[in-house]
Scaffold this motif. Structure first.
Motif, PDB file in Angstrom:
ATOM      1  N   ARG A  32       0.808  -1.206   0.000  1.00 28.28           N
ATOM      2  CA  ARG A  32       0.000   0.000   0.000  1.00 28.28           C
ATOM      3  C   ARG A  32       0.848   1.267   0.000  1.00 28.28           C
ATOM      4  N   GLY A  33       2.184   1.114  -0.012  1.00 28.41           N
ATOM      5  CA  GLY A  33       3.067   2.282  -0.024  1.00 28.41           C
ATOM      6  C   GLY A  33       3.037   3.068   1.252  1.00 28.41           C
ATOM      7  N   GLU A  34       2.704   2.417   2.372  1.00 20.37           N
ATOM      8  CA  GLU A  34       2.589   3.113   3.642  1.00 20.37           C
ATOM      9  C   GLU A  34       3.952   3.253   4.331  1.00 20.37           C
ATOM     10  N   GLU A  36      -3.407   0.250  -5.483  1.00 20.03           N
ATOM     11  CA  GLU A  36      -2.371   0.849  -4.645  1.00 20.03           C
ATOM     12  C   GLU A  36      -1.039   0.874  -5.396  1.00 20.03           C
ATOM     13  N   ILE A  37      -0.173   1.799  -5.007  1.00 10.88           N
ATOM     14  CA  ILE A  37       1.165   1.906  -5.598  1.00 10.88           C
ATOM     15  C   ILE A  37       2.170   1.412  -4.570  1.00 10.88           C
ATOM     16  N   PRO A  38       2.801   0.267  -4.800  1.00  9.86           N
ATOM     17  CA  PRO A  38       3.777  -0.257  -3.829  1.00  9.86           C
ATOM     18  C   PRO A  38       4.966   0.686  -3.663  1.00  9.86           C
ATOM     19  N   ALA A  39       5.459   0.780  -2.468  1.00 10.06           N
ATOM     20  CA  ALA A  39       6.638   1.599  -2.186  1.00 10.06           C
ATOM     21  C   ALA A  39       7.221   1.153  -0.864  1.00 10.06           C
ATOM     22  N   LEU A  40       8.558   1.266  -0.760  1.00  4.33           N
ATOM     23  CA  LEU A  40       9.229   0.920   0.479  1.00  4.33           C
ATOM     24  C   LEU A  40       9.586   2.216   1.194  1.00  4.33           C
ATOM     25  N   PRO A  64       9.343   3.273  -5.499  1.00  6.63           N
ATOM     26  CA  PRO A  64      10.084   4.276  -4.725  1.00  6.63           C
ATOM     27  C   PRO A  64      10.738   3.632  -3.501  1.00  6.63           C
ATOM     28  N   LEU A  65      11.967   4.067  -3.224  1.00  7.30           N
ATOM     29  CA  LEU A  65      12.728   3.495  -2.111  1.00  7.30           C
ATOM     30  C   LEU A  65      13.162   4.630  -1.187  1.00  7.30           C
ATOM     31  N   ARG A  66      12.641   4.607   0.042  1.00  3.81           N
ATOM     32  CA  ARG A  66      13.000   5.629   1.018  1.00  3.81           C
ATOM     33  C   ARG A  66      13.320   4.958   2.345  1.00  3.81           C
ATOM     34  N   LEU A  67      14.578   5.081   2.756  1.00  7.02           N
ATOM     35  CA  LEU A  67      15.042   4.511   4.015  1.00  7.02           C
ATOM     36  C   LEU A  67      15.627   5.654   4.841  1.00  7.02           C
TER      37      LEU A  67
END
Length: 494
Positions: A26-28, A70-74, A95-98
């Motif tokens: 869900r890209g949460e 939904e648009i998957p995202a980490l 998208p990758l955000r850590l």
């Protein structure tokens, strides 16, 4: 069965990993931080409730679950990431955000392709991402790297953010930040960057602008910033930058302004700024202390050179430097010392460039002073007899740039000769044919080598008056020759 396919069975996941796994589709955002001011450098002490294995993240990014609509995202914050996040050669469409994470091992992103990558505020032992391609922005804002960051050959279609990042090279023989041969479609934003080790921007291309305002770059005795053949289509701001080591911009092309206002550049015993053979729209060196080291602008081409006299170091290298405008407007007396500091010695080109700059703004007086200084500097390079003749030209007419001196000399000598011969008339050669003696015109006959009033040939002085006449004749010839030489120099120049 691959590890990624095995991890599709969520029974193998910890509670923290399961939380991340379920949020991905869900890209949460999953944020493990206990507070906003938490320091990720303490991440080694974080327990299993906020620990995620890198292999789980890899499985999500390469083959994670999806959910209709939904648009998957980490999107993960405040996690301790164990193991190596290996995405080499991978194509990541999510998208990758850590953010504010603690990495135990160096992520491997060599030749990977990502849509968006953000490691904002994280602590990593290094980053291996040469030839990485990011179809968006790359955020390394506030990251701390106690190891090398390798981004050589990276292609970023958007902007690279390195603001407030800190990079420390464990081995000073290797650059702390490798960003050579990279292509950035947007801007390079790195205000407040801290590096302990070299920064390599060799042959990097930046379509927008670059900013290293307030950066601290430390690599004493070697290059702090190596940006040879760098291409910046906009401005390159380095206001209030502090460097230990030299900045290398040889062959760089900066279309806009290279702004080094308030900068402190230090590399004693060697060059502090090397911008030879560079092409720069505007170079600003202002409001800062004199750089500790040499300013090398050999063969550079600059449209506007904003150079305050106070910012000029003890040694400069200006051989072949070409600039169109020199600002701020300063008297020639404040500009000339910088030419005398040229480590290449006397270079006529330096003086011609400064003369042309003054003439373009209509300051002919300053232009003449520069040309006079040029002749005096040239005099010191000649043999003894050339120097004697130079001193004569300088004392009499200022090499032709001060012609009123000749009038002063002429009037003074005329007064001396007229008074002397008025008190003691020379005897006539032929009494019956001699004209009436006039001490003023007799003196003029001696002083002026071309004009004759008939006095010199009619009278013959004796004793010391004869010696005076010889002195006036010689002085007249010197005055005439120096005046002709100066006039010829001015006419030929114009």
């Amino acid at each position: 069965m691959t590890p990624e396919s095995r991890l599709m069975d969520t029974n193998d996941l910890t509670s923290a990993e399961l939380r991340v796994w379920r949020a991905f589709a869900r890209g949460e955002v999953v944020d493990f931080r206990a507070s906003d001011d938490e320091d990720p450098a303490q991440g080694a002490d974080w327990g299993p409730d906020r620990t995620v294995r890198a292999i789980v993240l890899r499985a999500l990014l390469l083959n994670g679950p999806a959910q209709d609509g939904e648009i998957p995202a980490l999107r993960l914050g405040g996690a301790r990431i164990t193991g190596v996040l290996d995405l080499q050669y991978g194509v990541i469409d999510h998208p990758l955000r850590l953010s504010d994470c603690f990495f135990e091992d160096v992520p491997r992103l060599y030749a990977a392709r990502l849509r968006h990558l953000s490691l904002r505020g994280s602590v990593l032992p290094g980053l291996a991402a040469a030839t990485l391609r990011v179809e968006g922005n790359l955020h390394l804002t506030g990251c701390r790297f106690p190891g090398q960051v390798r981004l050589g050959g990276t292609h970023i279609t958007g902007t690279l953010f390195l603001d407030r990042a800190e990079i420390t090279a464990p081995d000073t023989t290797q650059p702390a930040l490798l960003l050579d041969h990279a292509t950035i479609g947007g801007d390079l934003r790195a205000p407040g960057l801290r590096t302990h080790g070299a920064v390599d921007l060799t042959s990097t291309s930046i379509a927008g602008s670059a900013s290293l305002d307030d950066a601290r770059l430390s690599h004493p005795g070697s290059f702090a910033l190596d940006a040879q053949t760098l291409l910046v289509e906009g401005d390159f701001h380095m206001r209030n930058v502090r460097t230990q080591g030299w900045i290398g911009l040889r062959g760089a092309r900066i279309t806009g302004r290279l702004d080094l206002s308030y900068a402190t550049l230090s590399n004693p015993g060697d060059a502090a700024l090397r911008a030879s053979s560079s092409t720069i729209g505007e170079l600003w060196l202002r409001k800062g202390p004199p750089m500790q080291g040499t300013l090398n602008l050999r063969r550079a081409q600059i449209e506007v050179l904003f150079l305050e006299p106070e910012a000029v170091p003890e040694e400069v290298l200006f051989n072949g430097l070409v600039y169109t405008d020199l600002t701020p407007h300063e008297p020639a007396e404040r500009r000339l010392p910088m030419l005398e500091r040229d480590g290449d010695g006397y270079l006529p080109h330096d003086y011609e460039q400064l003369t042309a700059a003054y003439r373009r703004v209509g300051d002919d007086h300053a232009a003449r002073l520069v040309q006079l200084a040029k002749q005096r500097r040239l005099r010191g390079t000649r043999a003894w007899y050339g120097r004697l003749w130079g001193y004569a030209q300088d004392a009499t007419v200022g090499y032709g740039f001060r012609p009123l001196r000749a009038c002063a000399w002429l009037l003074s000598l005329l007064a001396v000769g007229s008074l002397a011969y008025a008190l003691h008339h020379p005897r006539p050669l032929k009494v019956s044919e001699a004209p009436h003696f006039n001490p003023v015109f007799y003196t003029l006959d001696l002083l002026l080598p071309v004009i004759s009033f008939g006095q010199e040939d009619a009278f013959a002085p004796d004793g010391w008056y004869q010696a005076l006449s010889y002195a006036l004749i010689i002085t007249g010839w010197i005055l005439a020759t120096t005046v002709v030489t100066g006039v010829t120099r001015n006419v030929s120049r114009q």
